[in-house]
Motif scaffolding. Structure first.
Motif, mmCIF file in Angstrom:
data_model
loop_
_atom_site.group_PDB
_atom_site.id
_atom_site.type_symbol
_atom_site.label_atom_id
_atom_site.label_comp_id
_atom_site.label_asym_id
_atom_site.label_seq_id
_atom_site.Cartn_x
_atom_site.Cartn_y
_atom_site.Cartn_z
ATOM 1 N N PRO A 39 7.998 26.206 -22.934
ATOM 2 C CA PRO A 39 6.809 25.125 -23.334
ATOM 3 C C PRO A 39 7.155 23.888 -23.957
ATOM 4 N N THR A 42 4.168 19.225 -28.117
ATOM 5 C CA THR A 42 3.887 17.710 -28.375
ATOM 6 C C THR A 42 4.463 17.441 -29.953
ATOM 7 N N SER A 141 7.831 21.765 -15.221
ATOM 8 C CA SER A 141 7.268 22.188 -16.584
ATOM 9 C C SER A 141 7.913 21.766 -17.765
ATOM 10 N N ILE A 171 -0.548 20.363 -13.922
ATOM 11 C CA ILE A 171 -0.730 20.648 -15.245
ATOM 12 C C ILE A 171 0.192 19.917 -16.032
ATOM 13 N N GLU A 172 1.397 19.372 -15.594
ATOM 14 C CA GLU A 172 2.378 18.617 -16.135
ATOM 15 C C GLU A 172 1.657 17.083 -16.446
ATOM 16 N N TYR A 175 -1.157 17.224 -18.946
ATOM 17 C CA TYR A 175 -0.467 17.107 -20.329
ATOM 18 C C TYR A 175 -0.037 15.773 -20.539
ATOM 19 N N GLN A 176 0.795 15.232 -19.890
ATOM 20 C CA GLN A 176 1.324 13.903 -19.967
ATOM 21 C C GLN A 176 0.181 12.798 -20.211
ATOM 22 N N VAL A 191 -3.556 16.809 -28.048
ATOM 23 C CA VAL A 191 -2.833 18.075 -27.298
ATOM 24 C C VAL A 191 -1.885 18.535 -28.170
ATOM 25 N N ARG A 194 2.273 22.687 -24.487
ATOM 26 C CA ARG A 194 2.034 22.977 -22.976
ATOM 27 C C ARG A 194 2.996 24.040 -22.848
ATOM 28 N N ILE A 199 -2.453 24.687 -21.510
ATOM 29 C CA ILE A 199 -2.318 23.301 -22.450
ATOM 30 C C ILE A 199 -3.025 23.902 -23.521
#
Ligand SMILES: Nc1ncnc2c1ncn2[C@@H]1O[C@H](COP(=O)(O)OP(=O)(O)OP(=O)(O)O)[C@@H](O)[C@H]1O
Ligand SMILES: [Mg+2]
Length: 344
Positions: A39, A42, A141, A171-172, A175-176, A191, A194, A199
């Motif tokens: 994963p 961040t 991912s 999902i990515e 997240y981004q 966040v 991931r 997340i």
């Protein structure tokens, strides 16, 4: 603030659902490297995280057998890397994901965190998912743009590998998007990390209750005006960042103690890359206004509000729509597109 309905926080999740959703995924051959990448973090993992937890990931939330396995698979990595020590309860089981309350490891940035775990094969369970994916880079991912022709073909054909890649790409993308919003000071959850199917983010609420969504509560008149302005400041800021939520409504805005968080961003789009950006944006604005009108805010003109914001960014309201981008089965989308064109 008044809670409107008394929904149980722990929605019943039927064992058969899990079985049907999980087993096809598990029967698939070992995933390719790119799908099992570590994963992304961040922030650097909490201090002491260099050594993974050796022990088994056990947690206090009473889950059914299949759900427990699903949580272990999806959140085990966060446990091993010392982000979380426990999964204590299900906050909400949504259409596309379930969100769990997690207790942070003492070295993690927060005592409590929310983990959004995505349900297999539920993503944009719409036949028009391409509306949101138009011109959008699909990332794996690890955050890398997928450029391999074979993989792109698999996604176009929606083979099982393609579906798996698409699942990861949604999902990515969420997240981004959350990362960008966080860095720009938008009221969205911070966040933290991931995983392949989850997340980990800021939990909004307190030790007893999670923040309700706006549609679950009634606001005082003064608060209604203040929250409305706050939501629109966020919409405007996002437009400056070239981000349109794409599914914004009172269902995707959390309210707690005078503060808000916009949530649920997998379908976010860019006004410059998506032919449907204007109708999608005006729909977001209309849905938000609908809630505030119901709360008693008078004189709202959603069409005007949307147009003013749009034009302030020098965007055109004429949707440069190729007929192929129309959802012919959706009269509502068609009518909105038609009226936007007539008005401009
Ligand atoms: N950071 C958070 N803190 C507290 N609660 C949260 C958080 N994120 C999500 N939730 C809760 O989980 C619910 C589902 O989250 P989200 O909307 O992101 O997922 P979803 O699967 O798309 O849900 P839905 O289909 O209901 O829109 C939210 O309505 C909210 O109640
Ligand atoms: Mg939602």
């Amino acid at each position: 603030m008044k809670i409107k309905n008394n929904q149980s926080l722990n929605e019943w999740i039927n064992d058969e659902d899990w079985e049907e959703e999980l087993f096809p995924l598990r029967k698939q051959p070992a995933a390719k490297n790119r799908l099992t990448a570590r994963p992304q973090q961040t922030q650097t993992p909490p201090a002491g995280a260099a050594e993974d937890h050796e022990d088994h990931f056990d947690f206090s939330y009473h889950a059914s057998r299949h759900e427990r396995q699903w949580i272990e698979d999806s959140l085990g990595r966060f446990y091993q890397q010392h982000w979380i020590d426990d999964v204590s309860r299900l906050l909400k089981g949504g259409k596309e994901a379930s969100v769990y309350l997690c207790q942070g490891n003492p070295t993690a940035p927060a005592e409590q965190m929310a983990a959004k775990v995505y349900r297999p094969r539920k993503f944009r369970n719409l036949k028009n998912d391409w509306v949101y994916r138009e011109n959008r880079a699909n990332r794996d991912s690890s955050g890398n743009i997928i450029t391999d022709d074979g993989l792109l073909h698999a996604m176009r054909k929606k083979t099982s590998l393609g579906m798996q890649l698409l699942h990861g790409a949604w999902i990515e993308h969420e997240y981004q998007t959350l990362l960008r919003l966080q860095n720009a000071g938008v009221n969205a959850p911070a966040v933290y990390a991931r995983g392949d199917n989850a997340i980990l983010m800021e939990y909004f609420g307190d030790g007893v209750l999670p923040a309700p969504t706006l549609n679950e509560i009634d606001l005082d008149p003064a608060e209604t005006r203040r929250v409305f302005e706050r939501v629109f400041q966020n919409i405007e800021r996002m437009l400056e960042l070239n981000i349109i939520h794409g599914d914004l409504s009172a269902y995707n805005i959390l309210y707690w103690d005078g503060d808000i968080r916009l949530i649920d961003f997998p379908q976010a789009i860019s006004p410059h890359e998506n032919h449907n950006a204007w109708p999608i944006f005006s729909r977001d604005v209309a849905r938000v206004c609908e809630y505030f009108s119901e709360q008693g805010l008078s004189g709202l003109n959603p069409a005007q509000l949307a147009r003013d914001l749009w034009r302030s960014r020098r965007l055109s309201t004429v949707p440069a729509l190729d007929p192929q981008y129309l959802d012919a089965d959706n009269p509502e989308d068609r009518a909105r597109w038609q009226s936007a064109r007539d008005e401009d």
